[in-house]
Design a protein around this motif. Structure first.
Motif, short mmCIF file in Angstrom:
data_model
loop_
_atom_site.label_atom_id
_atom_site.label_comp_id
_atom_site.label_asym_id
_atom_site.label_seq_id
_atom_site.Cartn_x
_atom_site.Cartn_y
_atom_site.Cartn_z
N ASP A 161 0.82 -1.22 0.00
CA ASP A 161 0.00 0.00 0.00
C ASP A 161 0.85 1.26 0.00
O ASP A 161 0.38 2.33 -0.39
CB ASP A 161 -0.93 0.01 1.23
CG ASP A 161 -2.03 -1.04 1.13
OD1 ASP A 161 -2.40 -1.40 -0.01
OD2 ASP A 161 -2.50 -1.51 2.18
N ASP A 162 2.09 1.14 0.48
CA ASP A 162 3.00 2.30 0.52
C ASP A 162 4.35 1.91 -0.07
O ASP A 162 5.33 1.73 0.66
CB ASP A 162 3.16 2.78 1.97
CG ASP A 162 4.10 3.98 2.09
OD1 ASP A 162 4.34 4.66 1.06
OD2 ASP A 162 4.59 4.23 3.21
N PRO A 163 4.42 1.78 -1.41
CA PRO A 163 5.69 1.37 -2.03
C PRO A 163 6.82 2.36 -1.78
O PRO A 163 7.98 1.95 -1.64
CB PRO A 163 5.35 1.25 -3.51
CG PRO A 163 4.12 2.08 -3.70
CD PRO A 163 3.37 1.98 -2.42
N THR A 164 6.49 3.64 -1.68
CA THR A 164 7.52 4.65 -1.41
C THR A 164 8.17 4.40 -0.06
O THR A 164 9.40 4.35 0.07
CB THR A 164 6.91 6.07 -1.45
OG1 THR A 164 6.39 6.33 -2.76
CG2 THR A 164 7.96 7.11 -1.11
N GLY A 165 7.35 4.22 0.96
CA GLY A 165 7.87 3.99 2.30
C GLY A 165 8.63 2.68 2.42
O GLY A 165 9.66 2.62 3.09
N TYR A 166 8.12 1.64 1.76
CA TYR A 166 8.79 0.34 1.86
C TYR A 166 10.14 0.36 1.15
O TYR A 166 11.11 -0.24 1.62
CB TYR A 166 7.90 -0.76 1.30
CG TYR A 166 8.29 -2.13 1.81
CD1 TYR A 166 8.18 -2.43 3.18
CD2 TYR A 166 8.79 -3.11 0.97
CE1 TYR A 166 8.55 -3.67 3.67
CE2 TYR A 166 9.16 -4.35 1.45
CZ TYR A 166 9.04 -4.63 2.80
OH TYR A 166 9.42 -5.85 3.29
N LEU A 167 10.20 1.06 0.03
CA LEU A 167 11.48 1.22 -0.67
C LEU A 167 12.49 1.93 0.23
O LEU A 167 13.66 1.54 0.30
CB LEU A 167 11.28 2.03 -1.94
CG LEU A 167 11.16 1.27 -3.26
CD1 LEU A 167 10.78 2.21 -4.38
CD2 LEU A 167 12.44 0.53 -3.58
N MET A 168 12.04 2.96 0.90
CA MET A 168 12.94 3.69 1.82
C MET A 168 13.49 2.78 2.91
O MET A 168 14.66 2.86 3.27
CB MET A 168 12.20 4.88 2.42
CG MET A 168 11.94 6.01 1.45
SD MET A 168 11.00 7.36 2.24
CE MET A 168 11.03 8.61 0.93
N GLN A 169 12.63 1.89 3.42
CA GLN A 169 13.09 0.93 4.45
C GLN A 169 14.16 -0.01 3.87
O GLN A 169 15.16 -0.30 4.51
CB GLN A 169 11.92 0.10 4.94
CG GLN A 169 10.92 0.85 5.80
CD GLN A 169 9.80 -0.05 6.26
OE1 GLN A 169 10.03 -1.17 6.72
NE2 GLN A 169 8.56 0.42 6.13
N MET A 170 13.93 -0.49 2.65
CA MET A 170 14.89 -1.38 2.01
C MET A 170 16.23 -0.69 1.77
O MET A 170 17.30 -1.27 1.98
CB MET A 170 14.34 -1.90 0.69
CG MET A 170 13.23 -2.93 0.83
SD MET A 170 12.66 -3.56 -0.78
CE MET A 170 11.95 -5.13 -0.30
N LEU A 171 16.15 0.55 1.35
CA LEU A 171 17.36 1.29 1.02
C LEU A 171 18.12 1.76 2.26
O LEU A 171 19.29 2.15 2.17
CB LEU A 171 17.02 2.51 0.14
CG LEU A 171 16.55 2.15 -1.28
CD1 LEU A 171 15.96 3.37 -1.97
CD2 LEU A 171 17.69 1.57 -2.09
N ALA A 172 17.47 1.70 3.41
CA ALA A 172 18.11 2.13 4.66
C ALA A 172 18.93 1.01 5.29
O ALA A 172 19.60 1.24 6.33
CB ALA A 172 17.06 2.62 5.66
N VAL A 173 18.88 -0.18 4.70
CA VAL A 173 19.64 -1.31 5.25
C VAL A 173 21.13 -0.99 5.25
O VAL A 173 21.67 -0.46 4.29
CB VAL A 173 19.36 -2.59 4.41
CG1 VAL A 173 20.36 -3.68 4.78
CG2 VAL A 173 17.94 -3.06 4.62
N LYS A 174 21.80 -1.30 6.33
CA LYS A 174 23.25 -1.07 6.45
C LYS A 174 24.02 -2.36 6.25
O LYS A 174 23.56 -3.43 6.62
CB LYS A 174 23.56 -0.49 7.85
CG LYS A 174 22.84 0.81 8.15
CD LYS A 174 23.27 1.92 7.18
CE LYS A 174 22.59 3.25 7.55
NZ LYS A 174 22.90 4.31 6.58
#
Length: 261
Positions: A248-261
């Motif tokens: 429902d929130d692809p923008t937010g989920y992408l941000m979570q994925m990209l925040a992985v360290k």
């Protein structure tokens, strides 16, 4: 089952290519294709200092059926770009994936990041068609092409300012892709024969690929945890599709994925 699916889809694709050649002025298409200015799909994935995600627009698939038929490709593309996607993939195969070239065009016109046409490329006509439509890259599947086709199609894509993402599944595919001149390799974690997914496949094969090639892990990357595990094993480029289409929130989920360290 999968072999039947592949044979059916290739038969339909051959028929569509024949119809396209009959219906269109190939010389005019080549002129349009020659004017294509690619956005640098491969360069958007280069470098190992950050995570890069190719976010996919896929309405349906043979293994999952309908995914989301209601999502507009332009709106989805804008959501992906806002989330930090490095590039976008658009399925254009119509019979099993319910896609179209118009979906690709709509997405690309709405965003600034590069877009790849994901389809079953078996003819030079499709490459010319893709360039004429403004694609930044095309998909070449090693399993459905011979060595001469792969080499020629990679070269033709470059001629029209497009990159070629060459999909492999095993060592034999990898050897053929390298021999054909591939510099952008997608490792499919899904076996095209059984449809089984093994995320270790991309980890294992990526270790056999030199730094001259940009490597993308595809299929089976569905969560932040999947990204974390792959990054810990040295991967940093991913194609993520179904999860983002259902989200429902692809923008937010992408941000979570990209925040992985």
């Amino acid at each position: 089952m999968a072999n039947d699916f592949l044979e059916k889809i290739l038969k339909l694709t051959r028929a569509e290519v024949a119809q396209g050649l009959a219906d269109n002025d190939l010389d005019a298409m080549k002129k349009m294709a020659a004017e294509n200015v690619g956005r640098g799909f491969r360069s958007a994935l280069s470098g190992t200092d950050k995570i890069n995600i190719i976010s996919e627009y896929k309405k349906a698939s043979p293994s999952k059926g309908d995914i989301r038929l209601d999502l507009d490709p332009a709106d989805q593309g804008r959501a992906y770009q806002a989330g930090g996607a490095a590039a976008m993939s658009v399925l254009t195969e119509k019979n099993y994936f319910k896609g179209s070239l118009s979906d690709m065009k709509a997405a690309r016109q709405a965003i600034d990041i590069p877009v790849i046409r994901k389809d079953f490329t078996i003819s030079e006509y499709q490459i010319i068609e893709a360039a004429a439509a403004g694609c930044d890259a095309i998909l070449l599947i090693t399993r459905i092409l011979d060595d001469e086709q792969m080499k020629g199609y990679i070269s033709l894509a470059r001629e029209y300012n497009m990159d070629a993402l060459v999909e492999i599944f095993d060592e034999a595919d990898l050897e053929r892709a390298i021999k054909a001149g591939a510099d952008l390799i997608g490792i499919n974690n899904r076996d095209l024969v059984t449809f089984a997914v093994d995320n270790e496949n991309s980890v294992r094969l990526s270790r056999q690929i030199g730094p001259e090639c940009v490597v993308v892990a595809a299929s089976g990357v569905n969560s932040v945890e999947d990204i974390q595990k792959a990054v810990s094993n040295g991967l940093n480029n991913f194609l993520v599709g179904e999860t983002l289409m259902r989200c429902d929130d692809p923008t937010g989920y992408l941000m979570q994925m990209l925040a992985v360290k």
